[in-house]
Design an enzyme around this catalytic site. Sequence first.
Site, mmCIF file in Angstrom:
data_model
loop_
_atom_site.group_PDB
_atom_site.id
_atom_site.type_symbol
_atom_site.label_atom_id
_atom_site.label_comp_id
_atom_site.label_asym_id
_atom_site.label_seq_id
_atom_site.Cartn_x
_atom_site.Cartn_y
_atom_site.Cartn_z
ATOM 1 C CG ASP A 109 -0.221 0.156 2.498
ATOM 2 O OD1 ASP A 109 1.019 0.317 2.467
ATOM 3 O OD2 ASP A 109 -0.873 0.129 3.546
ATOM 4 C CB SER A 110 0.282 4.733 -0.894
ATOM 5 O OG SER A 110 -0.693 5.123 0.058
ATOM 6 C CG ASP B 237 -6.356 -5.249 1.674
ATOM 7 O OD1 ASP B 237 -7.194 -4.623 0.999
ATOM 8 O OD2 ASP B 237 -5.720 -4.734 2.611
ATOM 9 C CB CYS C 215 -10.120 -28.647 9.616
ATOM 10 S SG CYS C 215 -10.946 -27.194 10.290
#
Length: 365
Positions: free
Chosen positions: A79-80, A267, A325
């Site tokens: 991200d920025s 995200d 699981c």
Amino acid sequence: MKEQPSIDTAHGPLALPVYFPDATRAVVRSVDSRDLEACAVRGLVVNTFHLSTRPGAGLIKQAGGVHAFMHWDRPVASDSGGFQLMSMIRENPRYGTISDRGIHFVDLDGSRERTLFTPERSIRVQFDLGADLMICLDDCPSPDASRLDVEVAVERTIRWAGRCRAEFDRLLASRAGRRAGPRPLLLGVIQGGYDADLRRRCAEGLRPFELDGYGFGGWPLTPAGDLAADTLALTAELVPDTLRFALGMGKPEHIVACYRMGWRIFDCVLPTRDARHQRLYVWNAARPDQADLGTPGFYHFVYAGDKKHTRQMGPISTVCDCPCCRDYSLAYLHHLFDIGDALALRLATMHNLRFYTQLIELLAR
Ligand SMILES: [Zn+2]
């Protein structure tokens, strides 16, 4: 299964849609890269601002980029860095100010030095990290900002995208011939709050920069906490035939809704954060592919710490194929949480990540 569109990156093809867990500080908390692969995770998002302060972009560059640093060879988006800084400053102006030059922030590591984080610096750090998908620095106003403030943010977002594009092109040209494979992709962010005209203005203003894709900027929820469906749908329509990244999205039902609008990259910290709080996602179906994604009740939560699971010798979910699981009972996970063992966090995180990757696999069918 229908053919999925896919994009080329220097770390292999990336099929869409895709969910990226947040590896904010170059780690998805409690799990390593092999665990992520075991959960069918196909890409990650790292946080440019956090990594630039610790351990520092220079150190990660020296390590060979964030992929080598965290031993992860699938695509990474960065991200920025703007969102974290701006949220911090808007909550408490003592932390800094925002001007056309960039974001001036006070270093809170004790030195209290003022640092200027510019669009150019954001792109340089993202190159140092070696990200496959980079995001232009944008001005993200708070959800209750006035129309005038949102307008100012839109115009600044457009100007900053131009500066990001120029720095991106400069760095790309300077490394030409030194690195084989596809170049990184550059995404812009569409701001405009809940105002349709301002969203349109932002998309039009960004168009001349010929970006590879667009993120949804701002708050995807209304002040009442509902999905801002009209704004999300409009913003998706404004950028046809490009990569659409629903930044920070979201709950499973919100991902389904946004996918149907045309958003393709997601995200979200929810599955990993919930896992650390013993909250596990479980399908309401005998098989995941029988889940009715059109109804909000396609999953429920199991609280691993709940006393009623003390003697639950079956897995968290009989329809999940995650390592937890597959190999362990809910009683064992309950016991691990009860004694405070770190393994509980790892197993619960893997289970929730697999729920999200299964959800994306169902959307792609
Ligand atoms: Zn599972």
